[in-house]
Design a protein around this motif. Sequence first.
Motif, PDB file in Angstrom:
ATOM      1  N   PHE A  10      -7.270  -0.257  21.453  1.00  0.00           N
ATOM      2  CA  PHE A  10      -8.095  -0.826  20.385  1.00  0.00           C
ATOM      3  C   PHE A  10      -7.211  -1.473  19.327  1.00  0.00           C
ATOM      4  O   PHE A  10      -7.461  -2.603  18.907  1.00  0.00           O
ATOM      5  CB  PHE A  10      -8.982   0.258  19.762  1.00  0.00           C
ATOM      6  CG  PHE A  10      -9.977  -0.276  18.782  1.00  0.00           C
ATOM      7  CD1 PHE A  10     -11.246  -0.659  19.205  1.00  0.00           C
ATOM      8  CD2 PHE A  10      -9.667  -0.416  17.444  1.00  0.00           C
ATOM      9  CE1 PHE A  10     -12.175  -1.161  18.305  1.00  0.00           C
ATOM     10  CE2 PHE A  10     -10.585  -0.915  16.541  1.00  0.00           C
ATOM     11  CZ  PHE A  10     -11.839  -1.291  16.975  1.00  0.00           C
ATOM     12  N   VAL A  11      -6.185  -0.756  18.908  1.00  0.00           N
ATOM     13  CA  VAL A  11      -5.283  -1.302  17.885  1.00  0.00           C
ATOM     14  C   VAL A  11      -4.653  -2.595  18.379  1.00  0.00           C
ATOM     15  O   VAL A  11      -4.651  -3.606  17.676  1.00  0.00           O
ATOM     16  CB  VAL A  11      -4.203  -0.259  17.505  1.00  0.00           C
ATOM     17  CG1 VAL A  11      -3.144  -0.877  16.608  1.00  0.00           C
ATOM     18  CG2 VAL A  11      -4.849   0.943  16.827  1.00  0.00           C
ATOM     19  N   GLN A  12      -4.165  -2.589  19.598  1.00  0.00           N
ATOM     20  CA  GLN A  12      -3.485  -3.758  20.156  1.00  0.00           C
ATOM     21  C   GLN A  12      -4.440  -4.917  20.424  1.00  0.00           C
ATOM     22  O   GLN A  12      -4.157  -6.062  20.077  1.00  0.00           O
ATOM     23  CB  GLN A  12      -2.783  -3.365  21.453  1.00  0.00           C
ATOM     24  CG  GLN A  12      -2.095  -4.516  22.143  1.00  0.00           C
ATOM     25  CD  GLN A  12      -1.499  -4.082  23.483  1.00  0.00           C
ATOM     26  OE1 GLN A  12      -1.399  -2.908  23.777  1.00  0.00           O
ATOM     27  NE2 GLN A  12      -1.126  -5.056  24.284  1.00  0.00           N
ATOM     28  N   ASN A  13      -5.593  -4.635  21.048  1.00  0.00           N
ATOM     29  CA  ASN A  13      -6.497  -5.686  21.521  1.00  0.00           C
ATOM     30  C   ASN A  13      -7.551  -6.132  20.515  1.00  0.00           C
ATOM     31  O   ASN A  13      -8.189  -7.165  20.717  1.00  0.00           O
ATOM     32  CB  ASN A  13      -7.208  -5.235  22.797  1.00  0.00           C
ATOM     33  CG  ASN A  13      -6.259  -5.103  23.959  1.00  0.00           C
ATOM     34  OD1 ASN A  13      -5.529  -6.034  24.279  1.00  0.00           O
ATOM     35  ND2 ASN A  13      -6.251  -3.949  24.590  1.00  0.00           N
ATOM     36  N   VAL A  14      -7.760  -5.353  19.459  1.00  0.00           N
ATOM     37  CA  VAL A  14      -8.791  -5.695  18.484  1.00  0.00           C
ATOM     38  C   VAL A  14      -8.189  -5.893  17.092  1.00  0.00           C
ATOM     39  O   VAL A  14      -8.262  -6.978  16.519  1.00  0.00           O
ATOM     40  CB  VAL A  14      -9.906  -4.618  18.447  1.00  0.00           C
ATOM     41  CG1 VAL A  14     -10.972  -4.970  17.414  1.00  0.00           C
ATOM     42  CG2 VAL A  14     -10.528  -4.441  19.827  1.00  0.00           C
ATOM     43  N   GLU A  15      -7.573  -4.846  16.559  1.00  0.00           N
ATOM     44  CA  GLU A  15      -7.083  -4.908  15.181  1.00  0.00           C
ATOM     45  C   GLU A  15      -5.891  -5.848  15.010  1.00  0.00           C
ATOM     46  O   GLU A  15      -5.712  -6.426  13.946  1.00  0.00           O
ATOM     47  CB  GLU A  15      -6.714  -3.500  14.701  1.00  0.00           C
ATOM     48  CG  GLU A  15      -7.917  -2.594  14.582  1.00  0.00           C
ATOM     49  CD  GLU A  15      -7.589  -1.181  14.142  1.00  0.00           C
ATOM     50  OE1 GLU A  15      -8.491  -0.512  13.636  1.00  0.00           O
ATOM     51  OE2 GLU A  15      -6.424  -0.735  14.309  1.00  0.00           O
ATOM     52  N   ASN A  16      -5.081  -6.000  16.051  1.00  0.00           N
ATOM     53  CA  ASN A  16      -3.890  -6.855  15.953  1.00  0.00           C
ATOM     54  C   ASN A  16      -4.043  -8.159  16.724  1.00  0.00           C
ATOM     55  O   ASN A  16      -3.051  -8.724  17.176  1.00  0.00           O
ATOM     56  CB  ASN A  16      -2.660  -6.098  16.466  1.00  0.00           C
ATOM     57  CG  ASN A  16      -2.289  -4.929  15.570  1.00  0.00           C
ATOM     58  OD1 ASN A  16      -2.627  -4.902  14.399  1.00  0.00           O
ATOM     59  ND2 ASN A  16      -1.605  -3.950  16.130  1.00  0.00           N
ATOM     60  N   THR A  17      -5.266  -8.649  16.862  1.00  0.00           N
ATOM     61  CA  THR A  17      -5.522  -9.858  17.637  1.00  0.00           C
ATOM     62  C   THR A  17      -6.105 -10.959  16.755  1.00  0.00           C
ATOM     63  O   THR A  17      -7.004 -10.706  15.961  1.00  0.00           O
ATOM     64  CB  THR A  17      -6.502  -9.543  18.795  1.00  0.00           C
ATOM     65  OG1 THR A  17      -5.873  -8.618  19.678  1.00  0.00           O
ATOM     66  CG2 THR A  17      -6.873 -10.796  19.566  1.00  0.00           C
ATOM     67  N   LYS A  18      -5.575 -12.151  16.917  1.00  0.00           N
ATOM     68  CA  LYS A  18      -6.130 -13.329  16.237  1.00  0.00           C
ATOM     69  C   LYS A  18      -7.336 -13.820  17.023  1.00  0.00           C
ATOM     70  O   LYS A  18      -7.388 -13.686  18.243  1.00  0.00           O
ATOM     71  CB  LYS A  18      -5.088 -14.441  16.147  1.00  0.00           C
ATOM     72  CG  LYS A  18      -3.919 -14.108  15.261  1.00  0.00           C
ATOM     73  CD  LYS A  18      -4.323 -14.093  13.813  1.00  0.00           C
ATOM     74  CE  LYS A  18      -3.130 -13.812  12.910  1.00  0.00           C
ATOM     75  NZ  LYS A  18      -3.564 -13.377  11.590  1.00  0.00           N
ATOM     76  N   GLY A  19      -8.302 -14.393  16.315  1.00  0.00           N
ATOM     77  CA  GLY A  19      -9.494 -14.908  16.969  1.00  0.00           C
ATOM     78  C   GLY A  19     -10.636 -13.912  16.893  1.00  0.00           C
ATOM     79  O   GLY A  19     -10.591 -12.931  16.144  1.00  0.00           O
ATOM     80  N   GLY A  82      -8.870  -9.469  13.524  1.00  0.00           N
ATOM     81  CA  GLY A  82      -8.668  -8.038  13.319  1.00  0.00           C
ATOM     82  C   GLY A  82      -9.528  -7.393  12.257  1.00  0.00           C
ATOM     83  O   GLY A  82      -9.448  -6.187  12.033  1.00  0.00           O
ATOM     84  N   ILE A  83     -10.375  -8.175  11.606  1.00  0.00           N
ATOM     85  CA  ILE A  83     -11.217  -7.657  10.517  1.00  0.00           C
ATOM     86  C   ILE A  83     -12.677  -7.687  10.953  1.00  0.00           C
ATOM     87  O   ILE A  83     -13.153  -8.713  11.445  1.00  0.00           O
ATOM     88  CB  ILE A  83     -11.032  -8.516   9.242  1.00  0.00           C
ATOM     89  CG1 ILE A  83      -9.573  -8.437   8.790  1.00  0.00           C
ATOM     90  CG2 ILE A  83     -11.981  -8.069   8.130  1.00  0.00           C
ATOM     91  CD1 ILE A  83      -9.203  -9.474   7.757  1.00  0.00           C
ATOM     92  N   PRO A  84     -13.409  -6.559  10.769  1.00  0.00           N
ATOM     93  CA  PRO A  84     -14.825  -6.571  11.144  1.00  0.00           C
ATOM     94  C   PRO A  84     -15.614  -7.510  10.228  1.00  0.00           C
ATOM     95  O   PRO A  84     -15.500  -7.432   9.006  1.00  0.00           O
ATOM     96  CB  PRO A  84     -15.275  -5.123  10.966  1.00  0.00           C
ATOM     97  CG  PRO A  84     -14.241  -4.481  10.108  1.00  0.00           C
ATOM     98  CD  PRO A  84     -12.978  -5.271  10.249  1.00  0.00           C
ATOM     99  N   VAL A  85     -16.373  -8.420  10.837  1.00  0.00           N
ATOM    100  CA  VAL A  85     -17.136  -9.389  10.052  1.00  0.00           C
ATOM    101  C   VAL A  85     -18.643  -9.220  10.202  1.00  0.00           C
ATOM    102  O   VAL A  85     -19.408  -9.739   9.381  1.00  0.00           O
ATOM    103  CB  VAL A  85     -16.728 -10.853  10.384  1.00  0.00           C
ATOM    104  CG1 VAL A  85     -15.305 -11.124   9.906  1.00  0.00           C
ATOM    105  CG2 VAL A  85     -16.868 -11.153  11.858  1.00  0.00           C
ATOM    106  N   GLU A  86     -19.082  -8.505  11.266  1.00  0.00           N
ATOM    107  CA  GLU A  86     -20.529  -8.299  11.427  1.00  0.00           C
ATOM    108  C   GLU A  86     -20.789  -7.116  12.354  1.00  0.00           C
ATOM    109  O   GLU A  86     -20.131  -6.964  13.376  1.00  0.00           O
ATOM    110  CB  GLU A  86     -21.205  -9.551  11.976  1.00  0.00           C
ATOM    111  CG  GLU A  86     -22.712  -9.445  11.962  1.00  0.00           C
ATOM    112  CD  GLU A  86     -23.418 -10.793  12.065  1.00  0.00           C
ATOM    113  OE1 GLU A  86     -24.656 -10.772  12.096  1.00  0.00           O
ATOM    114  OE2 GLU A  86     -22.757 -11.842  12.119  1.00  0.00           O
TER     115      GLU A  86
END
Length: 105
Positions: A10-19, A82-86
């Motif tokens: 999760f950290v690698q694929n979500v929080e540290n991912t652009k896009g 990496g930031i929750p928007v919705e």
Amino acid sequence: MAKIINSNEFVQNVENTKGVVVVDFFATWCGPCKMLAPIFEGVSNEMGDKVNFFKLDVDEDGRIAQKYGIAAVPTMIIFKDGIPVENLAGFMPKNNIINKVNAHL
């Protein structure tokens, strides 16, 4: 195809991912989660070239679910850079999910 990930991934694929990344927080015992699963896969297959799709089992990785305030499943969170928007709580039709994701592209 949406991959089931654990807290390390999760950290690698979500929080540290652009896009844009969409995560389906689910539980194996959850009826609405089972109804959402093929729809989430369909959206993943349709939009997978522009957006990353992952699933996280809240019973296996409760720490991540707690961090993001997941009170009920299914809940999808759209992340951008990496930031929750919705947050999208509950079962949702395919077109609604696609429209919500497209709004963040």
